[in-house]
Design an enzyme around this catalytic site. Sequence first.
Site, mmCIF file in Angstrom:
data_model
loop_
_atom_site.group_PDB
_atom_site.id
_atom_site.type_symbol
_atom_site.label_atom_id
_atom_site.label_comp_id
_atom_site.label_asym_id
_atom_site.label_seq_id
_atom_site.Cartn_x
_atom_site.Cartn_y
_atom_site.Cartn_z
ATOM 1 N N LYS A 1 -6.671 1.969 -3.547
ATOM 2 C CA LYS A 1 -6.487 1.292 -1.906
ATOM 3 C C LYS A 1 -6.638 2.071 -0.922
ATOM 4 O O LYS A 1 -7.529 1.674 0.035
ATOM 5 C CB LYS A 1 -5.179 0.665 -2.312
ATOM 6 C CG LYS A 1 -4.525 0.286 -0.916
ATOM 7 C CD LYS A 1 -5.709 -1.082 -0.160
ATOM 8 C CE LYS A 1 -4.742 -1.892 1.389
ATOM 9 N NZ LYS A 1 -5.659 -1.989 1.756
ATOM 10 N N THR B 1 1.174 -1.114 0.076
ATOM 11 C CA THR B 1 -0.363 0.198 0.240
ATOM 12 C C THR B 1 0.547 1.259 -0.169
ATOM 13 O O THR B 1 1.183 1.516 1.142
ATOM 14 C CB THR B 1 -0.739 -0.179 1.223
ATOM 15 O OG1 THR B 1 -1.711 -1.619 1.169
ATOM 16 C CG2 THR B 1 -2.265 0.963 1.360
ATOM 17 N N LYS C 1 -0.154 5.096 8.708
ATOM 18 C CA LYS C 1 0.527 5.531 7.002
ATOM 19 C C LYS C 1 -0.233 5.788 6.196
ATOM 20 O O LYS C 1 -0.216 6.609 5.068
ATOM 21 C CB LYS C 1 1.802 4.692 7.527
ATOM 22 C CG LYS C 1 2.247 4.403 5.405
ATOM 23 C CD LYS C 1 2.593 3.116 5.051
ATOM 24 C CE LYS C 1 1.854 1.818 4.928
ATOM 25 N NZ LYS C 1 1.714 1.127 3.709
HETATM 26 N N1 LIG Z 1 -1.783 -5.802 7.700
HETATM 27 C C1 LIG Z 1 -2.740 -5.608 6.883
HETATM 28 O O1 LIG Z 1 -3.587 -6.657 7.308
HETATM 29 C C2 LIG Z 1 -2.253 -5.781 5.447
HETATM 30 C C3 LIG Z 1 -3.816 -5.369 4.748
HETATM 31 C C4 LIG Z 1 -3.031 -4.875 3.715
HETATM 32 C C5 LIG Z 1 -2.628 -4.466 2.863
HETATM 33 N N2 LIG Z 1 -1.322 -4.319 3.635
HETATM 34 C C6 LIG Z 1 -0.009 -3.288 3.844
HETATM 35 O O2 LIG Z 1 1.025 -4.522 2.679
HETATM 36 C C7 LIG Z 1 2.191 -3.980 2.917
HETATM 37 C C8 LIG Z 1 2.976 -4.849 3.855
HETATM 38 O O3 LIG Z 1 2.324 -5.139 5.253
HETATM 39 P P1 LIG Z 1 2.323 -6.382 6.203
HETATM 40 O O4 LIG Z 1 1.205 -6.330 7.652
HETATM 41 O O5 LIG Z 1 3.057 -7.370 5.796
HETATM 42 O O6 LIG Z 1 3.816 -5.251 6.595
HETATM 43 P P2 LIG Z 1 4.925 -6.155 7.822
HETATM 44 O O7 LIG Z 1 4.391 -7.522 8.603
HETATM 45 O O8 LIG Z 1 4.856 -4.573 8.381
HETATM 46 O O9 LIG Z 1 5.912 -6.582 6.855
HETATM 47 C C9 LIG Z 1 7.100 -4.975 6.296
HETATM 48 C C10 LIG Z 1 7.598 -5.862 5.339
HETATM 49 O O10 LIG Z 1 8.091 -4.743 4.538
HETATM 50 C C11 LIG Z 1 9.186 -4.553 5.018
HETATM 51 N N3 LIG Z 1 10.418 -3.213 4.952
HETATM 52 C C12 LIG Z 1 9.835 -2.525 5.632
HETATM 53 N N4 LIG Z 1 10.440 -1.449 5.326
HETATM 54 C C13 LIG Z 1 11.917 -1.577 3.880
HETATM 55 C C14 LIG Z 1 12.780 -0.829 3.627
HETATM 56 N N5 LIG Z 1 13.292 -0.356 3.937
HETATM 57 N N6 LIG Z 1 13.579 -1.838 2.616
HETATM 58 C C15 LIG Z 1 13.041 -3.354 2.295
HETATM 59 N N7 LIG Z 1 11.728 -3.870 3.575
HETATM 60 C C16 LIG Z 1 11.088 -3.333 3.812
HETATM 61 C C17 LIG Z 1 9.902 -5.622 6.344
HETATM 62 O O11 LIG Z 1 11.118 -6.052 5.998
HETATM 63 P P3 LIG Z 1 11.464 -6.336 7.378
HETATM 64 O O12 LIG Z 1 11.369 -7.253 8.049
HETATM 65 O O13 LIG Z 1 13.211 -6.282 7.286
HETATM 66 O O14 LIG Z 1 11.376 -4.609 8.849
HETATM 67 C C18 LIG Z 1 9.028 -6.140 5.879
HETATM 68 O O15 LIG Z 1 9.103 -7.304 4.915
HETATM 69 C C19 LIG Z 1 2.320 -2.887 3.391
HETATM 70 O O16 LIG Z 1 2.107 -1.676 2.560
HETATM 71 C C20 LIG Z 1 0.154 -2.714 4.305
HETATM 72 O O17 LIG Z 1 0.355 -1.458 3.863
HETATM 73 C C21 LIG Z 1 -1.325 -4.640 4.937
#
Ligand SMILES: NC(=O)c1ccc[n+]([C@@H]2O[C@H](COP(=O)([O-])OP(=O)(O)OC[C@H]3O[C@@H](n4cnc5c(N)ncnc54)[C@H](OP(=O)(O)O)[C@@H]3O)[C@@H](O)[C@H]2O)c1
Length: 287
Positions: free
Chosen positions: A172, A97, A240
């Site tokens: 989104k 996102t 965010k």
């Molecule tokens: N959670 C939900 O319900 C949900 C639903 C729909 C969409 N989303 C969106 O989907 C995306 C991922 O969400 P998530 O829930 O999976 O988040 P998450 O569990 O916090 O995982 C974040 C991921 O991004 C990586 N990352 C963060 N900063 C980085 C950087 N500078 N360079 C490279 N990798 C980096 C992290 O790597 P590390 O392991 O090294 O920290 C991890 O793999 C986000 O954009 C979120 O807004 C989330």
Amino acid sequence: MSKIAVLGLGTMGSRMAARLLAAGHAVTVWNRSPGRDADLREAGAKAAATPREAVQDVEAAVAMVRDDAASREVWLNPQTGALAALPKRAVAIDSSTVSLAWARELAAAAAAAGSDMLDAPVSGSRPQAEAGQLVYLVGGDAAVLQRVEPILQAMGGAVLHAGPAGAGAALKLAVNALYAAQAAEMAELLGWAARAGFDPARFAELIGQTPVCAPVMKVAGAAMAAGRFDPLFPVELVEKDLGYMAAEAARSGAEAPLTAATRAVFRRALDQGLGDLNITAAAKLYR
Ligand SMILES: NC(=O)c1ccc[n+]([C@@H]2O[C@H](COP(=O)([O-])OP(=O)(O)OC[C@H]3O[C@@H](n4cnc5c(N)ncnc54)[C@H](OP(=O)(O)O)[C@@H]3O)[C@@H](O)[C@H]2O)c1
């Protein structure tokens, strides 16, 4: 069977990679921090040391990382970024996102590199990712989407073409702003109900039986009343996305007072240390 790279193994990316493996695809995974790929390797994934290494020889590369900065790093880092090494027949898919401005900038960078790219964020959280029931909101060329639709269908229950590059990102942000505004309002109403002498659980249940209550708020209201705050869509990601939405509104000159008010609620939740808890933790502000 396709060869696919998954870049980013957080809550969502790890489950999406698992769905691709279960559907029989050959999956190479990469994550910035080590140690998040053990289960996926056990299930048959290959691990790569960089995004660039991960996309050698693939038909599609899916990024699922936190925000604009992370997406930029994954695709465009001069040494390790994926875009420079993406095979010409492959499709770059960013499911993170991100802001509309970044989605458009990335699409332009991909076009300049001669790569096909889609912004394809998802609606749905961890349970939907686990079940392969995400809803894809896709921006980009319809013919490019057609090429990767079977891949997206391994992870999603619906694939919606929103329009040209950036349309998926825009949709989104709108969906999340609507969800967050309703969650903020539900939290406020349940706090008021408790102070007015009503049982918040019963109050939420009855609101849920009226036509004005969205299905997702029925679930959120019950969770708020029961004090269930286990992170699915954590407050810090909600804030965010509202920040991106507010910036987009300001850039385009659109009025967005409700987005601003909703963002203030979730900023307050962040300031109170609730960032790692679920969106439903907004209810804690009104206890
Ligand atoms: N959670 C939900 O319900 C949900 C639903 C729909 C969409 N989303 C969106 O989907 C995306 C991922 O969400 P998530 O829930 O999976 O988040 P998450 O569990 O916090 O995982 C974040 C991921 O991004 C990586 N990352 C963060 N900063 C980085 C950087 N500078 N360079 C490279 N990798 C980096 C992290 O790597 P590390 O392991 O090294 O920290 C991890 O793999 C986000 O954009 C979120 O807004 C989330």
